[in-house]
Design a protein around this motif. Structure first.
Motif, PDB file in Angstrom:
ATOM      1  N   MET A   1     -11.852 -23.299 -36.752  1.00  0.00           N
ATOM      2  CA  MET A   1     -13.152 -22.669 -36.965  1.00  0.00           C
ATOM      3  C   MET A   1     -13.749 -22.306 -35.604  1.00  0.00           C
ATOM      4  O   MET A   1     -14.536 -23.059 -35.040  1.00  0.00           O
ATOM      5  CB  MET A   1     -14.083 -23.617 -37.722  1.00  0.00           C
ATOM      6  CG  MET A   1     -13.601 -23.968 -39.113  1.00  0.00           C
ATOM      7  SD  MET A   1     -13.629 -22.560 -40.224  1.00  0.00           S
ATOM      8  CE  MET A   1     -13.455 -23.394 -41.803  1.00  0.00           C
ATOM      9  N   HIS A   2     -13.347 -21.210 -35.064  1.00  0.00           N
ATOM     10  CA  HIS A   2     -13.765 -20.847 -33.714  1.00  0.00           C
ATOM     11  C   HIS A   2     -15.251 -20.507 -33.683  1.00  0.00           C
ATOM     12  O   HIS A   2     -15.755 -19.786 -34.557  1.00  0.00           O
ATOM     13  CB  HIS A   2     -12.944 -19.665 -33.209  1.00  0.00           C
ATOM     14  CG  HIS A   2     -12.939 -19.527 -31.731  1.00  0.00           C
ATOM     15  ND1 HIS A   2     -13.988 -18.951 -31.044  1.00  0.00           N
ATOM     16  CD2 HIS A   2     -12.045 -19.927 -30.793  1.00  0.00           C
ATOM     17  CE1 HIS A   2     -13.726 -18.980 -29.740  1.00  0.00           C
ATOM     18  NE2 HIS A   2     -12.557 -19.568 -29.562  1.00  0.00           N
ATOM     19  N   PRO A   3     -15.967 -21.036 -32.693  1.00  0.00           N
ATOM     20  CA  PRO A   3     -17.417 -20.768 -32.632  1.00  0.00           C
ATOM     21  C   PRO A   3     -17.764 -19.294 -32.435  1.00  0.00           C
ATOM     22  O   PRO A   3     -18.910 -18.897 -32.656  1.00  0.00           O
ATOM     23  CB  PRO A   3     -17.881 -21.614 -31.439  1.00  0.00           C
ATOM     24  CG  PRO A   3     -16.646 -21.913 -30.658  1.00  0.00           C
ATOM     25  CD  PRO A   3     -15.532 -21.978 -31.646  1.00  0.00           C
ATOM     26  N   SER A   4     -16.788 -18.477 -32.052  1.00  0.00           N
ATOM     27  CA  SER A   4     -17.059 -17.045 -31.917  1.00  0.00           C
ATOM     28  C   SER A   4     -17.482 -16.432 -33.240  1.00  0.00           C
ATOM     29  O   SER A   4     -18.213 -15.426 -33.272  1.00  0.00           O
ATOM     30  CB  SER A   4     -15.823 -16.315 -31.380  1.00  0.00           C
ATOM     31  OG  SER A   4     -14.716 -16.500 -32.248  1.00  0.00           O
ATOM     32  N   ARG A   5     -17.072 -17.032 -34.353  1.00  0.00           N
ATOM     33  CA  ARG A   5     -17.500 -16.522 -35.659  1.00  0.00           C
ATOM     34  C   ARG A   5     -19.014 -16.552 -35.788  1.00  0.00           C
ATOM     35  O   ARG A   5     -19.628 -15.622 -36.322  1.00  0.00           O
ATOM     36  CB  ARG A   5     -16.882 -17.365 -36.781  1.00  0.00           C
ATOM     37  CG  ARG A   5     -15.377 -17.498 -36.721  1.00  0.00           C
ATOM     38  CD  ARG A   5     -14.800 -18.248 -37.903  1.00  0.00           C
ATOM     39  NE  ARG A   5     -15.611 -19.350 -38.334  1.00  0.00           N
ATOM     40  CZ  ARG A   5     -15.666 -19.803 -39.580  1.00  0.00           C
ATOM     41  NH1 ARG A   5     -14.974 -19.209 -40.528  1.00  0.00           N
ATOM     42  NH2 ARG A   5     -16.410 -20.844 -39.901  1.00  0.00           N
ATOM     43  N   LEU A   6     -19.616 -17.620 -35.289  1.00  0.00           N
ATOM     44  CA  LEU A   6     -21.066 -17.777 -35.381  1.00  0.00           C
ATOM     45  C   LEU A   6     -21.771 -16.868 -34.384  1.00  0.00           C
ATOM     46  O   LEU A   6     -22.781 -16.236 -34.710  1.00  0.00           O
ATOM     47  CB  LEU A   6     -21.447 -19.234 -35.141  1.00  0.00           C
ATOM     48  CG  LEU A   6     -20.675 -20.285 -35.949  1.00  0.00           C
ATOM     49  CD1 LEU A   6     -21.212 -21.680 -35.660  1.00  0.00           C
ATOM     50  CD2 LEU A   6     -20.728 -19.975 -37.433  1.00  0.00           C
ATOM     51  N   GLU A   7     -21.242 -16.838 -33.186  1.00  0.00           N
ATOM     52  CA  GLU A   7     -21.857 -16.009 -32.143  1.00  0.00           C
ATOM     53  C   GLU A   7     -21.855 -14.539 -32.549  1.00  0.00           C
ATOM     54  O   GLU A   7     -22.864 -13.833 -32.412  1.00  0.00           O
ATOM     55  CB  GLU A   7     -21.098 -16.198 -30.829  1.00  0.00           C
ATOM     56  CG  GLU A   7     -21.701 -15.439 -29.648  1.00  0.00           C
ATOM     57  CD  GLU A   7     -20.912 -14.206 -29.249  1.00  0.00           C
ATOM     58  OE1 GLU A   7     -21.507 -13.292 -28.641  1.00  0.00           O
ATOM     59  OE2 GLU A   7     -19.712 -14.140 -29.555  1.00  0.00           O
ATOM     60  N   LEU A   8     -20.728 -14.057 -33.093  1.00  0.00           N
ATOM     61  CA  LEU A   8     -20.638 -12.653 -33.477  1.00  0.00           C
ATOM     62  C   LEU A   8     -21.504 -12.343 -34.699  1.00  0.00           C
ATOM     63  O   LEU A   8     -22.104 -11.268 -34.783  1.00  0.00           O
ATOM     64  CB  LEU A   8     -19.181 -12.280 -33.748  1.00  0.00           C
ATOM     65  CG  LEU A   8     -18.279 -12.214 -32.510  1.00  0.00           C
ATOM     66  CD1 LEU A   8     -16.825 -11.988 -32.911  1.00  0.00           C
ATOM     67  CD2 LEU A   8     -18.745 -11.111 -31.559  1.00  0.00           C
ATOM     68  N   THR A   9     -21.574 -13.268 -35.642  1.00  0.00           N
ATOM     69  CA  THR A   9     -22.438 -13.053 -36.808  1.00  0.00           C
ATOM     70  C   THR A   9     -23.899 -12.957 -36.390  1.00  0.00           C
ATOM     71  O   THR A   9     -24.635 -12.061 -36.835  1.00  0.00           O
ATOM     72  CB  THR A   9     -22.254 -14.185 -37.830  1.00  0.00           C
ATOM     73  OG1 THR A   9     -20.900 -14.196 -38.295  1.00  0.00           O
ATOM     74  CG2 THR A   9     -23.201 -14.021 -39.014  1.00  0.00           C
ATOM     75  N   MET A  10     -24.325 -13.865 -35.539  1.00  0.00           N
ATOM     76  CA  MET A  10     -25.720 -13.852 -35.089  1.00  0.00           C
ATOM     77  C   MET A  10     -26.019 -12.574 -34.308  1.00  0.00           C
ATOM     78  O   MET A  10     -27.051 -11.920 -34.519  1.00  0.00           O
ATOM     79  CB  MET A  10     -25.984 -15.085 -34.228  1.00  0.00           C
ATOM     80  CG  MET A  10     -27.449 -15.357 -33.970  1.00  0.00           C
ATOM     81  SD  MET A  10     -28.289 -15.891 -35.491  1.00  0.00           S
ATOM     82  CE  MET A  10     -29.864 -16.421 -34.822  1.00  0.00           C
ATOM     83  N   ARG A  11     -25.098 -12.190 -33.442  1.00  0.00           N
ATOM     84  CA  ARG A  11     -25.309 -10.988 -32.625  1.00  0.00           C
ATOM     85  C   ARG A  11     -25.394  -9.739 -33.492  1.00  0.00           C
ATOM     86  O   ARG A  11     -26.280  -8.892 -33.312  1.00  0.00           O
ATOM     87  CB  ARG A  11     -24.181 -10.861 -31.599  1.00  0.00           C
ATOM     88  CG  ARG A  11     -24.296  -9.639 -30.681  1.00  0.00           C
ATOM     89  CD  ARG A  11     -23.119  -9.571 -29.730  1.00  0.00           C
ATOM     90  NE  ARG A  11     -23.219 -10.584 -28.693  1.00  0.00           N
ATOM     91  CZ  ARG A  11     -23.757 -10.382 -27.487  1.00  0.00           C
ATOM     92  NH1 ARG A  11     -24.265  -9.184 -27.183  1.00  0.00           N
ATOM     93  NH2 ARG A  11     -23.791 -11.343 -26.598  1.00  0.00           N
ATOM     94  N   LEU A  12     -24.474  -9.605 -34.444  1.00  0.00           N
ATOM     95  CA  LEU A  12     -24.488  -8.419 -35.296  1.00  0.00           C
ATOM     96  C   LEU A  12     -25.747  -8.386 -36.165  1.00  0.00           C
ATOM     97  O   LEU A  12     -26.375  -7.330 -36.323  1.00  0.00           O
ATOM     98  CB  LEU A  12     -23.236  -8.382 -36.176  1.00  0.00           C
ATOM     99  CG  LEU A  12     -23.127  -7.197 -37.145  1.00  0.00           C
ATOM    100  CD1 LEU A  12     -23.209  -5.864 -36.413  1.00  0.00           C
ATOM    101  CD2 LEU A  12     -21.824  -7.293 -37.947  1.00  0.00           C
ATOM    102  N   SER A  13     -26.129  -9.511 -36.717  1.00  0.00           N
ATOM    103  CA  SER A  13     -27.344  -9.560 -37.534  1.00  0.00           C
ATOM    104  C   SER A  13     -28.569  -9.140 -36.733  1.00  0.00           C
ATOM    105  O   SER A  13     -29.441  -8.415 -37.228  1.00  0.00           O
ATOM    106  CB  SER A  13     -27.545 -10.977 -38.089  1.00  0.00           C
ATOM    107  OG  SER A  13     -26.506 -11.326 -38.961  1.00  0.00           O
ATOM    108  N   GLN A  14     -28.634  -9.583 -35.503  1.00  0.00           N
ATOM    109  CA  GLN A  14     -29.758  -9.202 -34.644  1.00  0.00           C
ATOM    110  C   GLN A  14     -29.737  -7.712 -34.341  1.00  0.00           C
ATOM    111  O   GLN A  14     -30.778  -7.045 -34.395  1.00  0.00           O
ATOM    112  CB  GLN A  14     -29.715 -10.014 -33.353  1.00  0.00           C
ATOM    113  CG  GLN A  14     -30.054 -11.483 -33.537  1.00  0.00           C
ATOM    114  CD  GLN A  14     -29.835 -12.306 -32.287  1.00  0.00           C
ATOM    115  OE1 GLN A  14     -28.972 -11.999 -31.458  1.00  0.00           O
ATOM    116  NE2 GLN A  14     -30.606 -13.379 -32.142  1.00  0.00           N
ATOM    117  N   GLU A  15     -28.568  -7.173 -34.041  1.00  0.00           N
ATOM    118  CA  GLU A  15     -28.498  -5.754 -33.695  1.00  0.00           C
ATOM    119  C   GLU A  15     -28.777  -4.864 -34.897  1.00  0.00           C
ATOM    120  O   GLU A  15     -29.263  -3.730 -34.742  1.00  0.00           O
ATOM    121  CB  GLU A  15     -27.132  -5.428 -33.085  1.00  0.00           C
ATOM    122  CG  GLU A  15     -26.914  -6.087 -31.724  1.00  0.00           C
ATOM    123  CD  GLU A  15     -25.855  -5.392 -30.900  1.00  0.00           C
ATOM    124  OE1 GLU A  15     -25.609  -4.180 -31.131  1.00  0.00           O
ATOM    125  OE2 GLU A  15     -25.270  -6.049 -30.016  1.00  0.00           O
TER     126      GLU A  15
END
Length: 412
Positions: A1-15
Motif C-alpha cells: 500500500m504505497h503512500p503515493s496513492r494517498l498523496e496523488l489522490t489528495m493532490r488531484l482532488s485539490q487541483e
C-alpha cells in the motif's frame, strides 16, 4: 500500500477544486490508542505488531507478520494505527452529528482479522468504525465492500453479529486471494444472513458487475434498514490493475459510489462512511477513482469527461515517470441489463447472482427468483442534504437528525 496513492489522490482532488467548500472540513487522523485497537483486535496481536514494528528482522508468521504480503517495517504499528484512527474520526463525527458523510480514503484495510494480518492489512479500520457505531448505540450498520478481493477480515469480525450486515462483491475465490467469499458463507449460527457474498467470475466487466450489484445490494440493504452505511472502495477491480482479473472502468467505480450515496439517502438519512482499500495502478486509476469518491461524498460530483488538470499530469510524469489519462473517466459505455428482464442460467455472472439470492434473500423475506427494476445510471444529480469528508476528511453539517433526544439510536 504505497503512500503515493494517498498523496496523488489528495493532490488531484485539490487541483479539481473538490476540497474547496464551506460544507467540507479536512480533519487529521489520530494514532489510535490501544483501547481503540482492542475493540476489534486481541492484546496478543497488538503485542506482536509492536514487537515486529520495533525490530523488522523479527517474523511472526502465525500472526501474518513478516510475510510476503505483510512484510515487517519499522514504524508498522504507528502507521497502521494512524490509518485506523482516521476511520474512528469519521465514525465519531457521524455520531456527534458533526457530519452526515465522511471519507477516509487511507482506510479500508479489510483483510485484517482479530489476530492476524493479511493482504497488506494490519489493523482493520472499517471494522473499528462499525464497532464504534454499535458501542454508541447504533442499532444496525450495513457494510458494503466493492474491492476486487473478498472482505474476509471485516466479515469474520462480525460473523455472529446480527446488528451488522456485511456485503462483499468480489472476484471469485476460485481465481483470486483470499480464496473465500462464496455464496454459501452467510454468517454464524446466531446471525444467519448477516454475511452476503457475491463472487463474480474472472473477467467480469462493467455491465456484469453493475447488474450483479443492482440485483442483490439495494434489496438487502432496504430490507435490513441500517442506520449507517460503511463502504469500502478498493479500486483494484479496474481493468488496468495487475493484481486482479476483473475488468471494470473508472466510470463503473464512480457509478457504484453514486449508487451507494443514493442508497444512504434512501435508507439512513444520508449517513455514510466511505473508505479506500486496494488499488495497485497507483498513478492512472487510484487518484481518479478516489477523487470521484470524495467528490460524490462532498456533493460535488466530477463529470467523467472532465480533463485531468495538466499540472497534475505533468507532476505524475515528472515524479513517477508515468503518463496520466487525459480524462477523469475511461469513456466507457456504462450500461447493464436490469434483473427484471430475467436471468440466463448459462451466464456465469447470472449464476453467481442467483446463487447469492437463493442463499440470503429468503432470510429477509425476499423472493430469490423475483425480479425488480434496477435504477438507471445516475446522472450526477447530487443528494439533497449537506455532505462531508474525513481522512483525512470531515465536513460540518448544521442539519440535525429529527427525533433524536440523545445517544445514537435513530431507528427502533
Amino acid at each position: 500500500m504505497h503512500p503515493s496513492r494517498l498523496e496523488l489522490t489528495m493532490r488531484l482532488s485539490q487541483e479539481l477544486g473538490v476540497m474547496r467548500g464551506a460544507n467540507l472540513e479536512v480533519a487529521p487522523p489520530t494514532v489510535a490508542a490501544d483501547s481503540e485497537l482492542l475493540t476489534v483486535h486481541s492484546q496478543d496481536y497488538l503485542d506482536q505488531v509492536r514487537r515486529v514494528s520495533q525490530d523488522p528482522t523479527i517474523q511472526a508468521p502465525d500472526y501474518g507478520l513478516g510475510t510476503e504480503d505483510d512484510p515487517a517495517f519499522a514504524g508498522m504499528h504507528e502507521a497502521s494505527a494512524r490509518l485506523f484512527g482516521g476511520s474512528l474520526v469519521a465514525a465519531e463525527a457521524i455520531v456527534q452529528q458533526k457530519a452526515v458523510r465522511a471519507v477516509n480514503f487511507a482506510g479500508g484495510m479489510h483483510h485484517a482479522a482479530r489476530e492476524k494480518a493479511s493482504g497488506f492489512c494490519i489493523y482493520n479500520d472499517a471494522a473499528a468504525a462499525i464497532q464504534y457505531l454499535l458501542d454508541q448505540g447504533v442499532q444496525r450498520v450495513c457494510y458494503i465492500d466493492v474491492d476486487a478481493h473478498h472482505g474476509d477480515g471485516t466479515e469474520s469480525l462480525f460473523w455472529d453479529e446480527e446488528r451488522v450486515l456485511t456485503i462483499s462483491i468480489h472476484e471469485s475465490g476460485m481465481s483470486l486471494f483470499p480464496g473465500t467469499g462464496f455464496a454459501n458463507e452467510i454468517g454464524g449460527e446466531r446471525a444467519r444472513g448477516s454475511a452476503v457474498n457475491l463472487a463474480l467470475p474472472a473477467m467480469t466487466g462493467d455491465a456484469g458487475w453493475m447488474r450483479a450489484y443492482h440485483a442483490v445490494v439495494p434489496q438487502l440493504v432496504k430490507a435490513f434498514e441500517p442506520e449507517v452505511i460503511v463502504s469500502q472502495h478498493g479500486c483494484d477491480s479496474h481493468r488496468d490493475d495487475d493484481l486482479t482479473n476483473l475488468k471494470l472502468s473508472v466510470d463503473a467505480q464512480r457509478q457504484v459510489a453514486l449508487d451507494i450515496s443514493q442508497l444512504a439517502d434512501e435508507v439512513c438519512e444520508g449517513r455514510w462512511i466511505a473508505t479506500g482499500g486496494g488499488g495497485y495502478n497507483v498513478t492512472a486509476v487510484v487518484p481518479r477513482t478516489w477523487s470521484h469518491l470524495i467528490a460524490i461524498a462532498a456533493d460535488k460530483p466530477v463529470p467523467l469527461r472532465t480533463y485531468v488538470p495538466e499540472t497534475f499530469r505533468r507532476y505524475v510524469l515528472e515524479t513517477y515517470g508515468k503518463a496520466m489519462p487525459y480524462l477523469m473517466g475511461d469513456d466507457a459505455e456504462l450500461w447493464w441489463r436490469n434483473w427484471e428482464i430475467g436471468y440466463d442460467p448459462a451466464d456465469p455472472v447470472d449464476r453467481s447472482i442467483i446463487a447469492t439470492r437463493k442463499e440470503v434473500f429468503p432470510l429477509y423475506g425476499l423472493d430469490p427468483g423475483s425480479t425488480s427494476p434496477a435504477p438507471a445510471p445516475a446522472t450526477g444529480k447530487t443528494p439533497y442534504m449537506p455532505l462531508g469528508l474525513c481522512l483525512w476528511l470531515l465536513m460540518n453539517c448544521s442539519q440535525r437528525w429529527p427525533n433524536r433526544p440523545g445517544g445514537a439510536s435513530w431507528r427502533n
